[in-house]
Structure formats: structure tokens, C-alpha cells
Scaffold this active site. Sequence first.
Site, PDB file in Angstrom:
ATOM      1  N   SER A   1      23.937  17.528  61.049  1.00 36.47           N
ATOM      2  CA  SER A   1      24.290  16.599  59.970  1.00 36.47           C
ATOM      3  C   SER A   1      25.509  15.767  60.334  1.00 36.47           C
ATOM      4  O   SER A   1      25.892  14.880  59.583  1.00 36.47           O
ATOM      5  CB  SER A   1      24.581  17.384  58.694  1.00 36.47           C
ATOM      6  OG  SER A   1      25.704  18.208  58.901  1.00 36.47           O
ATOM      7  N   CYS A   2      26.134  16.031  61.473  1.00 43.76           N
ATOM      8  CA  CYS A   2      27.426  15.390  61.745  1.00 43.76           C
ATOM      9  C   CYS A   2      27.396  14.389  62.900  1.00 43.76           C
ATOM     10  O   CYS A   2      27.714  13.219  62.714  1.00 43.76           O
ATOM     11  CB  CYS A   2      28.471  16.460  62.014  1.00 43.76           C
ATOM     12  SG  CYS A   2      28.586  17.628  60.660  1.00 43.76           S
ATOM     13  N   PHE A   3      27.038  14.845  64.112  1.00 46.80           N
ATOM     14  CA  PHE A   3      27.091  13.932  65.263  1.00 46.80           C
ATOM     15  C   PHE A   3      26.230  12.689  65.044  1.00 46.80           C
ATOM     16  O   PHE A   3      26.711  11.559  65.265  1.00 46.80           O
ATOM     17  CB  PHE A   3      26.655  14.647  66.553  1.00 46.80           C
ATOM     18  CG  PHE A   3      27.654  15.633  67.108  1.00 46.80           C
ATOM     19  CD1 PHE A   3      28.844  15.902  66.455  1.00 46.80           C
ATOM     20  CD2 PHE A   3      27.399  16.293  68.303  1.00 46.80           C
ATOM     21  CE1 PHE A   3      29.760  16.814  66.971  1.00 46.80           C
ATOM     22  CE2 PHE A   3      28.309  17.198  68.838  1.00 46.80           C
ATOM     23  CZ  PHE A   3      29.479  17.469  68.162  1.00 46.80           C
TER      24      PHE A   3
ATOM     25  N   LYS B   1      25.183  11.261  62.298  1.00 49.26           N
ATOM     26  CA  LYS B   1      25.727  10.445  61.201  1.00 49.26           C
ATOM     27  C   LYS B   1      27.033   9.758  61.629  1.00 49.26           C
ATOM     28  O   LYS B   1      27.223   8.567  61.389  1.00 49.26           O
ATOM     29  CB  LYS B   1      25.980  11.371  60.006  1.00 49.26           C
ATOM     30  CG  LYS B   1      26.834  10.814  58.910  1.00 49.26           C
ATOM     31  CD  LYS B   1      26.901  11.770  57.742  1.00 49.26           C
ATOM     32  CE  LYS B   1      27.899  12.888  57.902  1.00 49.26           C
ATOM     33  NZ  LYS B   1      29.300  12.527  57.701  1.00 49.26           N
ATOM     34  N   ASP B   2      27.908  10.502  62.279  1.00 43.25           N
ATOM     35  CA  ASP B   2      29.232   9.952  62.576  1.00 43.25           C
ATOM     36  C   ASP B   2      29.203   8.946  63.735  1.00 43.25           C
ATOM     37  O   ASP B   2      29.935   7.952  63.707  1.00 43.25           O
ATOM     38  CB  ASP B   2      30.230  11.085  62.857  1.00 43.25           C
ATOM     39  CG  ASP B   2      30.504  11.896  61.595  1.00 43.25           C
ATOM     40  OD1 ASP B   2      30.083  11.463  60.502  1.00 43.25           O
ATOM     41  OD2 ASP B   2      31.125  12.973  61.688  1.00 43.25           O
TER      42      ASP B   2
END
Length: 437
Positions: A272-274, A276-277
Amino acid sequence: MTAPPRNVAVVGSGYVGTTIAACLADVGHEVTAIDIDESIVEQINAGEAPIHEPGLQELIASTAGDTLTATTEHDAIRDADVTFLTVQTPAREDGSLDASALTAATKDVGEALADVEDYQLVVVKSTVFPDVLESAVVEPLESRAGPIGESVGVAVNPEFLREGTAVNDFIDPDRIVIGADSDTRAIEELRAVYDRLYDLDSVPVLETNRKEASLIKYASNTFLAAKVSLINDIGNICKEYGVDAYTVAEGIGLDDRIEAQFLRSGVGWGGSCFPKDTAALVAGAKAASYEPPMIEATIEVNERQPARMLALLDHHVDVTDQPVAVLGLAFKPGTDDTRHSRAIPIIEELLDRGATGRGYDPRPGARTAMEERFDSLEVVDSAQAAMTDAVGACVVTDWPEFSELDEEFDAMAEPVVIDGRRIIDPPETVIYEGLTW
Ligand code: UGA
């Protein structure tokens, strides 16, 4: 541990919010977890963790009803010394940040604080771009609760928690970043909260302005994602020349300036992080008329890895109308989260080739998520069931149990195994290909 317990509100009970709430309650702060989802609130109040994170259940069971309370009412913020915003900031289609949930939560916080006279601190844990920080947090708060730095303080305190080790990462951080625009009350208040949890003389604390703190979070995740994409790029070259990329990674990781972590090459990063960011950083750069070539290449390499995996499979076997096992559906081991899992493009490509995709993951939640996502994917409850009669197996997640596979290979129609995570210990009878080795 010197500072007295604080009254803390945590708005948003995802894996970050729940972890923070439980850890702060565990060291004696009076914590109220606020979420609009009643079932999450009920679970926390019943002493049950609403999500799976190692260690979280025990913390919630021992603090619920004592120092930890959950509610759907934002009024609790009025009594808080510090309010943490831990609301999700997902990506829109174009990669830019969707701050609607954060804006709505901030408005609720601002309204709750509207006629409170004492200085209160709002701490942004959600990942936000500097301009979004202004529009989604600073402005809505200021217009409701009064001037920032006077009636209300705003600090950006990014989290660096990994799914699956969130509790440990929070208890044992390698640094704390406090972006507070030199608002000394904000810095002191946040230090007082953390003082009960950490020895602040031994954990590095970096004080920055709010924009810098926001970008430190994006830069951290992008740097890590880029490190993996770079070793994947190098790994692809290694594969072409018959070289083991893991030995190369060991060689470069011994250089203190490079360091050994995040050099595991293979099918790439998800979660959910790499994704999206990195996408948000590209969108933010482009909004400022800058094309960031390194970050775009980081994403591009990641998107290409699944196709390389399937090209290796194609090299050995025609999968049309044949079953192929997909081992691992979660984006990494230790979680049932399938968001941006590399299994998704692998399954899509297999189905495009007319294969029967057979997915297996040790976590039932990951299996259900993929079953819901793909009508024509067969989801099974063991690696054995996925592999029996299959003409190939793609290993997508490095679940430890895959290293134990043995007799399961004998049940395959064609024992072709493409390992995207270097987790398989193949018997001699198996046609084995590592993605980058
Ligand atoms: C990541 C960061 O590591 C956390 O510091 C950050 O707080 C978090 O995002 C967030 O922004 O909330 P997470 O997404 O939980 O944490 O997962 P990681 O353990 O970092 O793994 C990310 C992906 O990279 C996984 O798909 C993993 O398989 C892949 N990876 C990781 C590799 O392919 N190779 C490696 O060497 C390391």
C-alpha cells in the site's frame, strides 16, 4: 521515563493508527482511538485487534477499557493534549494523492477544537505532499480552530512502520522526524508523548519544518523502492550473463555506503506504500513541471519484472489451457494484504495466455481478496493443491513454507518452477529458474 501521561486522540484506526494507539496506551497515556467505522470501534473496545499485526492483539487486550478507549465521536478530541491524524491517503487514478478522507477528518478535528482555549497539538502521521498538507490540514484546521502556532499546533511526524512488523517498528524506531516549523510547544509536547516510550537521548530526533518532514517520508519510501528496482535492473543483467545477482548483492552490500538491506532482487515491490508514494512523487514533480527520470524508471523496472517472470515460463512450457500455480498472493510474507501484489500482474498475464491460474497463499484473507478480484482464478488452500497437475509454478511471495516444498513438485505435470523471490530449494528433478540468478 519522566513526562506525565498525556491525553491522546488517534484519528483513523488502520494499521498505523491502531498500532500507535495501542503502543501509547501501553506506556500509560490515556488514548482514545477514533474511527467512523463502528465495527472497528466495537472490536477495539472488546479488546480485539481490528487488523492482524504481530503483538497488536496482546497490546489491545491489555489496554482496552483501561488506558485505551475507542469511539466514533470526535468530541473526545476536546480533552486531548495531542491528536494524531492517521487517516489513509490513497492514490487517485493519475497517481496523485486523494486527500478527501484526511480533509474530512481534519474538519472534524477542527470543529471539535473550535471553542477549546488551551493550546492543542495536531500531529500528521498520514503521508501527505507539502501542498496537500496546507489544503487538507493547515487551512481547514486554522479556519475552525484558530491560528496555527497559537491556539493549535501542527506537526508532521511521518511514520516508518512496515506492515507485519508495525508494533516493533514503532517501539524501536531508527529515527523520529518532527516537522513543526519551529513551534517549540509542538516539539516539546510531542517529545513528552514519546518520552514514555523511547530514550530520546539514544533515538535520533530530527527537527525540521513541516514541508521537509512530509518529503522525508516520500523520499524514504522512494529511495527504498529505487534500491529494489536498481538491484532488479542489475539482476536482470546478471540473469542474461548467467551470474547470481544475490552474490553480486552480497558483494555490494558489504560496502557501508550501500548497505545490505533491500537488495533482494526478484519480481518487485508491491503493497500500500511504495506504489502509492512513488506515483504521488512523480505526480507532484510533474505538477511542478519537473519530470523525475529516476523515479519514473524505478516504477518502470518494477512494472516489467512480472513479464520477465512469464517470459522465463514461456521459454519452458506452453501454458495455453493448462493449469499454472501462483504461489503467494500477498504483497509480502507476514501479511494478508494483496494491494499492488506482484501476483496481480502475474495472474493477469497467465489468464491472458489462456492458462488456468491456480492461486495459493498461506493467509486466508489474501486468498479471499484474490478470489474476489479474479472471477476465473482458481483459489486453493494448499501449495500441493495449486501444484498438482500444473505445468508450471510462479513463486511470487517469499513465504517461509515455500522453502519446505518437496514432494509437491512430483505431482506437477511439468515440474517447471520460476522463482521470483529466491525461496525455493529445488530438487534435481525440477526445471528451476530464478528470476535474477
Ligand atoms: C514500507 C516501508 O518499508 C516502511 O518504512 C514504511 O513506513 C511503509 O512502507 C509505509 O509507508 O507505511 P511496507 O510497504 O510494509 O513498508 O513493506 P516493505 O517491507 O518495505 O516491502 C515493500 C515491498 O518491497 C514488498 O513487496 C517486498 O517484497 C519488496 N522488497 C523489499 C523486495 O522486493 N526486495 C527487498 O530487498 C525488500
